[in-house]
Design an enzyme around this catalytic site. Structure first.
Site: not given
Ligand code: KIV
Length: 265
Positions: A43-44, A82, A111, A113, A180
């Site tokens: 989600d980056s 994510d 994924k 958090e 992280e």
């Molecule tokens: O969203 C993302 O790219 C991430 C990485 C920073 C691990 O979660």
């Protein structure tokens, strides 16, 4: 070459470091596929692609569309996607949204958090046959202002909490854990005491693998301040800049398109 599977990833633990980079599009998936073990549709993308201040504005639709583009163009690596902010606040919501994202994208792992408050969600998704990657330490969805992000695990309490959390997430069924911005000794202790792989970002070489955001290693968004753990491997902006300037010059001078790039009739 055969597609990587979880069994082969597990064999890499304590032997060969696991590689992971983000990708959000077909061209990058094509480049990474087979050269990198895990491709993360993170989600980056909210901050790197869409220019958001944080990742909280990322939607399920965005993740689904970018996820599908990446997975469709990944034959050999495994893919992780994510779940965006506020889409896994309780078991029911998490399961519904995880199934939706996975059915649409066909990614291998989801994924989330994680902290002490949502271990039950990892367990619930796992019970429903979803392969979950947990993400601990600095969890960006908690921050509206990324400049406030600092490393964690500095005092003995924090170190113990992170270690205990990682152990509980493994017992809850996590297939991997992203660490992280966690200090060296805590990452090392977590990695050596878990039987699932740890993937570090700013968490030392003692993790089982490493992940970075591809835009960071390519030095896109070069004007924004980057955290200490980011290594820039190429200045891609410089090369793009050169190409753009050459194109503009050729158009203005009427050198492009020449006959070679034009249709006769
Ligand atoms: O969203 C993302 O790219 C991430 C990485 C920073 C691990 O979660």
């Amino acid at each position: 070459m055969l597609k990587l599977n979880y069994k082969k990833l597990l064999i890499k633990k304590n032997k060969i470091p696991i590689t992971c980079l983000t990708a959000y599009s077909k061209p990058l998936a094509n480049i990474l596929d087979g050269k990198i073990d895990l491709i993360l549709i993170g989600d980056s993308l909210g901050t790197t692609l869409y220019g958001m201040q944080n990742t909280r504005g990322v939607t399920i639709e965005m993740m689904k569309n970018h996820g599908k583009a990446v997975v469709l163009n990944t034959k050999f690596s495994m893919t992780i996607i994510d779940m965006p902010y506020n889409t896994y606040r309780n078991k029911k919501e998490a399961l519904k949204n995880a199934l939706d994202i996975l059915a649409f994208t066909k990614a291998d792992f989801i994924k989330i958090e994680t902290d002490e408050k949502n271990i039950d969600i990892v367990e619930h998704l796992t019970k429903n046959k979803i392969k979950v990657v947990s993400h601990i330490g600095v969890t960006p969805q908690k921050f509206s202002n990324f400049s406030r992000i600092k490393s964690v695990g500095k005092n003995i309490n924090e170190k113990n909490n992170l270690f205990n959390l990682a152990k509980k997430l493994e017992s809850a069924g996590s297939k991997m854990i992203v660490l992280e911005c966690i200090g060296i000794d805590t990452s090392k202790k977590i990695t050596s005491n878990l039987s699932i792989p740890t993937i570090g970002i700013g968490s030392s070489k003692y993790c089982d693998g490493q992940v970075l955001v591809i835009d960071d290693i390519l030095n896109f968004n070069s004007n924004s301040k980057k955290p200490k753990f980011i290594k820039n491997y190429i200045n891609i902006e410089k090369n793009i800049d050169k190409a753009v300037q050459r194109f503009a010059k050729e158009v203005i001078n009427r050198n492009f398109p020449s006959k070679k790039y034009s249709y006769k009739i």
